[in-house]
Scaffold this active site. Structure first.
Site, PDB file in Angstrom:
ATOM      1  N   CYS A  34       0.923  -1.327  -0.009  1.00  0.00           N
ATOM      2  CA  CYS A  34       0.004  -0.197  -0.026  1.00  0.00           C
ATOM      3  C   CYS A  34       0.923   1.196  -0.027  1.00  0.00           C
ATOM      4  CB  CYS A  34      -1.047  -0.173   1.224  1.00  0.00           C
ATOM      5  SG  CYS A  34      -2.323  -1.136   1.219  1.00  0.00           S
TER       6      CYS A  34
ATOM      7  N   GLY B 185     -11.461   1.568  -8.365  1.00  0.00           N
ATOM      8  CA  GLY B 185     -10.248   0.971  -8.751  1.00  0.00           C
ATOM      9  C   GLY B 185      -9.158   1.212  -7.691  1.00  0.00           C
ATOM     10  N   HIS B 186      -7.903   0.940  -8.148  1.00  0.00           N
ATOM     11  CA  HIS B 186      -6.599   0.876  -7.351  1.00  0.00           C
ATOM     12  C   HIS B 186      -5.692   1.716  -8.372  1.00  0.00           C
ATOM     13  CE1 HIS B 186      -3.454  -0.062  -4.521  1.00  0.00           C
ATOM     14  NE2 HIS B 186      -2.798  -0.128  -5.559  1.00  0.00           N
ATOM     15  N   SER B 187      -4.919   2.595  -7.677  1.00  0.00           N
ATOM     16  CA  SER B 187      -3.791   3.420  -8.253  1.00  0.00           C
ATOM     17  C   SER B 187      -2.645   3.183  -7.604  1.00  0.00           C
ATOM     18  CB  SER B 187      -4.227   4.901  -8.538  1.00  0.00           C
ATOM     19  OG  SER B 187      -4.501   5.470  -7.345  1.00  0.00           O
TER      20      SER B 187
ATOM     21  N   ASP C 182     -13.086 -10.768 -30.310  1.00  0.00           N
ATOM     22  CA  ASP C 182     -12.167  -9.386 -30.890  1.00  0.00           C
ATOM     23  C   ASP C 182     -10.815  -9.784 -30.834  1.00  0.00           C
ATOM     24  OD1 ASP C 182     -12.097  -9.974 -27.719  1.00  0.00           O
ATOM     25  OD2 ASP C 182     -11.378  -7.832 -27.405  1.00  0.00           O
TER      26      ASP C 182
ATOM     27  N   ASP D  49     -15.471   0.886   0.854  1.00  0.00           N
ATOM     28  CA  ASP D  49     -14.212  -0.137   0.561  1.00  0.00           C
ATOM     29  C   ASP D  49     -14.507  -1.006  -0.763  1.00  0.00           C
ATOM     30  OD1 ASP D  49     -13.170   0.677   2.966  1.00  0.00           O
ATOM     31  OD2 ASP D  49     -14.320  -0.880   4.146  1.00  0.00           O
TER      32      ASP D  49
ATOM     33  N   ASP E 241     -14.048  -7.386 -25.035  1.00  0.00           N
ATOM     34  CA  ASP E 241     -14.519  -9.048 -24.802  1.00  0.00           C
ATOM     35  C   ASP E 241     -15.943  -8.842 -24.554  1.00  0.00           C
ATOM     36  OD1 ASP E 241     -12.097 -10.079 -25.005  1.00  0.00           O
ATOM     37  OD2 ASP E 241     -11.434  -9.714 -23.181  1.00  0.00           O
TER      38      ASP E 241
END
Length: 760
Positions: A423, A546-548, A636, A456, A496
């Protein structure tokens, strides 16, 4: 995509691709400044060299010979290239306002956008005249005019308004090319009549009398009628009128006079002169804003009036680059000293030119050869680049000399230090929240908890009678434009879902951003996510979280949830192909080889423009169209390439297939780059599937053969469609904007041969 070997502390943004800025790019390429990132914003990937334009019009040069490939030059310089139209500035926030994308932040800004013929100052000129600038649009008009002359029989009158060096030279170039074209067609060159209008008593008023007399003689010999003291006051369809009351019936009007500044400059608050040009000091710094510079025709020096000539723009490139560098470093700026006299080599349409410098004059075919040598040598500096950008010596591990304040210094220490994992590698919460504040995901009733009320995790409802479709994609940036990369990454991930006939419901992002000052990290994240969310919103797909994190390279991916009918009605799978079906491909192939060539500076900028436009195009409408036309199977195209995905479909369907290599839709330049052996790093793995091919003896020599293995990013849909509906399906796809959609083969019954794909 350039990796983050050095944290970015300052952004220099170059608006426009004029002669000064190409010199700036070249100088920064040879001596980069650690901690400083360059960004070029320009609507034209190929920027013309005005000195060779008349030769191009006369037919002596090709399009590529007179244009600098700005995208390729930017790649060579390690600069980001944004193909975009600038519409204004926010000087308070230090941002460039753009037509399509979020504003682009700058620490220092330079403007080099040339001038614009002020056609709006003359009644009817904007509607009925062809302005010579911007040159890209003029070239489009010129090619159309050339075609009209070829097709038209009977007299045609062409008027050129403006009798300075540009107008005279252009008149003679057009005269030479068009009359030669009529001779080639066996027609009388006398069909064409040329008129040159000068608002002054003389033509070429800034040149000496001997030069004027020489051109007057040439114009007279070629029957170009010169109108002196004839300022054009009004233009109508098929006619122009002068202030003296003279009228002339004309078929074409070319406008080469009354240049002014771009309209958007008026709203910037920058000090402009009476013609709308940006007022600058001798340092090329604007008088209004120490953070903004200007050069070339769009700039007006307050201490000395300069003629709008390309020679000054070129000479300003070096001092402009030096002063941008010195400004960022907090050093005193240096003055640019324009030459009092300069050499002008003016062509007469044929391979003959007249030299003018002060009171000097000389002429001859040798002068044209001299001019040609000078022009070609100039262009070679920007187009004949090393095979790879990395061949240029660059500082390694050099610390940035950019002065930072206390807060920035603390951020710099954090950015340059060894980053902890887990993290601890996350983008800071403040930076993240600011970056996402301007991003507005579409709202859906079935998203119960998402970014509108962050928690969360997201909570998404599955509507009754629907089932979920899940997919995930993630890859590093393949271009240096984070906004465009965000759009491509979202399209790639959504592919997809669309290929299966599903409806995109929600997306969770995974983003990696190179470390740097908070402002730079925030700007990159904003640009990337703004581009991605635009695509997701267009698909009705809600970004829910999301996560960055921080990493050496910019990267982005999405986990996408989609919806289909619980009974699988309308679902398109890889299995389901039937013998007799036609194979339809929605987009051209070749993205892998072309992007590899771009990284090696071996691709033309316009090829990459086409690649990016193809990857930016969503498959959503194509999927609906294929379903409507009874598609029996669909997938695709992505990393496994055309052959890899087709093999998957044949295995799942228990059939064979035939590919017509000549029918494959291919991106411009892809055949050339693959033939040169420039291939994606993933291609060797894809080549292992050649054992699935039969009939390869003659096929290996076909230029499209290697592209069967080319990995695609955000590629098109590959589908099987009943033969009787294939033609209608292709017509419908093309009407929806998939201009290269094509039938590339057919489905065959299974054969005893273990290789399922036959090449035709």
């Amino acid at each position: 995509m350039h990796s983050a070997d050095q944290a970015v502390f300052r952004d220099i943004v170059l608006v426009g691709g004029g002669h000064s800025h190409v010199v700036v790019l070249r100088r920064f390429a040879m001596r980069p400044l650690p901690g400083v990132r360059l960004t070029v914003i320009c609507s034209d990937t190929h920027t013309p060299y005005s000195g060779m334009l008349p030769g191009y019009i006369a037919g002596h040069y090709s399009h590529d010979e007179v244009h600098i490939d700005l995208r390729r030059l930017a790649e060579f310089a390690g600069a980001r290239y944004f193909r975009e139209q600038v519409i204004g500035l926010d000087r308070v926030q230090r941002k460039v306002l753009c037509a399509r994308r979020p504003p682009v932040a700058y620490d220092r800004l330079s403007i080099n956008i040339g001038s614009m013929p002020a056609v709006n100052q003359v009644e009817g000129a904007a509607e009925h005249a062809i302005p010579v600038k911007p040159i890209r649009r003029f070239n489009e008009h010129w090619l159309a005019l050339l075609e009209r002359v070829r097709q038209h029989r009977g007299a045609k009158t062409i008027a050129i308004v403006g009798a300075g060096a540009g107008g005279v030279e252009l008149s003679l170039a057009m005269h030479h090319r068009l009359r030669n074209e009529l001779r080639r067609l066996g027609r009388d060159p006398g069909e064409l009549r040329f008129h040159l209008f000068s608002a002054e008593p003389e033509i070429l008023p800034t040149h000496n009398a001997r030069v004027r007399r020489a051109f007057e003689q040439v114009l007279a010999e070629r029957a170009v009628v010169v109108h002196r003291d004839a300022k054009v006051s009004a233009v109508a369809s098929g006619q122009l009128r002068t202030a003296g009351g003279e009228t002339l019936a004309v078929d074409e009007i070319v406008w080469v006079t009354q240049a002014g500044g771009a309209d958007w400059l008026r709203d910037t608050g920058l000090a402009l002169d009476d013609r709308g040009f940006i007022q600058v000091r001798d340092s090329l710094q604007t008088v209004s804003d120490a953070h903004i510079f200007a050069a070339g025709d769009c700039a007006s020096m307050i201490d000395r009036a300069l003629e709008k000539a390309g020679v000054f723009a070129v000479r300003q490139g070096r001092p402009l680059a030096d002063n941008l560098r010195r400004s960022v470093l907090g050093q005193p700026l240096r003055a640019y000293h324009p030459q009092a006299r300069w050499l002008a080599l003016i062509s007469t349409g044929d391979r003959y030119a007249i030299a003018s410098r002060g009171g000097l004059h000389t002429a001859g075919a040798w002068v044209w050869r001299w001019k040609d040598w000078i022009d070609r040598r100039f262009m070679a500096r920007f187009n004949d680049l090393p095979a790879q950008r990395m061949a240029i010596a660059r500082p390694q591990g050099e610390e940035s000399a950019v002065p930072l304040d206390e807060a920035e210094s603390a951020q710099a220490i954090s950015a340059l230090a060894m980053r902890c994992g887990g993290c601890g590698a996350k983008v800071g919460a403040t930076v993240l929240s600011r970056a996402l504040a301007s991003v507005h995901p579409v709202e859906r009733d079935d998203v119960l908890i998402g970014l509108h009320a962050p928690d969360d995790a997201a909570v998404v409802r599955v509507p009754p009678g629907r089932a979920m479709v899940h997919t995930v994609d993630f890859f590093r940036a393949l271009i240096d434009d984070p906004w465009l990369f965000g759009r491509i990454a979202a399209n790639h991930a959504l592919g997809d879902i669309f290929a299966m006939g599903g409806e995109a419901q929600s997306a969770t992002a995974i983003a990696t951003v190179p470390p740097g000052l908070e402002s730079q990290v925030e700007e990159t994240l904003l640009q990337m996510m703004a581009g991605a969310v635009e695509v997701l919103n267009e698909a009705g797909c809600a970004l829910v979280g999301g996560h960055s994190g921080e990493g050496r390279e910019l990267a982005l991916g999405f986990a996408i949830n989609g919806l289909i009918d619980e009974g699988l009605a309308g679902v398109m799978c890889k299995g389901g192909m039937r013998p007799g079906d036609q194979l339809i491909l929605g987009k051209p192939i070749g993205t892998g080889t072309l992007l590899a060539a771009h990284a090696r500076l071996q691709a033309k900028g316009r090829w990459i423009d086409d690649v990016l436009a193809s990857m930016e195009q969503s498959n959503r409408l194509a999927a609906s169209c294929l379903r409507e036309h009874g598609a029996t199977a669909c997938t695709d195209l992505t990393g496994f390439g055309l052959l890899g995905h087709l093999v998957e479909m044949t295995r799942a369907s228990g059939v064979d297939a035939e590919i017509d290599l000549a029918a494959l839709p291919v991106l411009e330049g892809a055949a050339e780059t693959s033939a040169a052996g420039i291939l994606s790093s993933l291609q060797p793995a894809n080549l292992r599937l050649r054992r699935a091919l039969r009939g390869t003896e003659s096929a290996r020599s076909h230029p499209n053969y290697a592209l069967l293995f080319d990995p695609q990013t955000a590629g098109g849909l590959l589908a099987s469609v009943p033969a009787e509906r294939a033609a209608a399906c292709i017509a419908a796809l093309r009407s929806l904007g998939y201009g290269k959609a094509a039938c590339i083969g057919r489905v065959l019954p299974p054969a005893d041969d273990l290789a399922p794909i036959h090449l035709k």
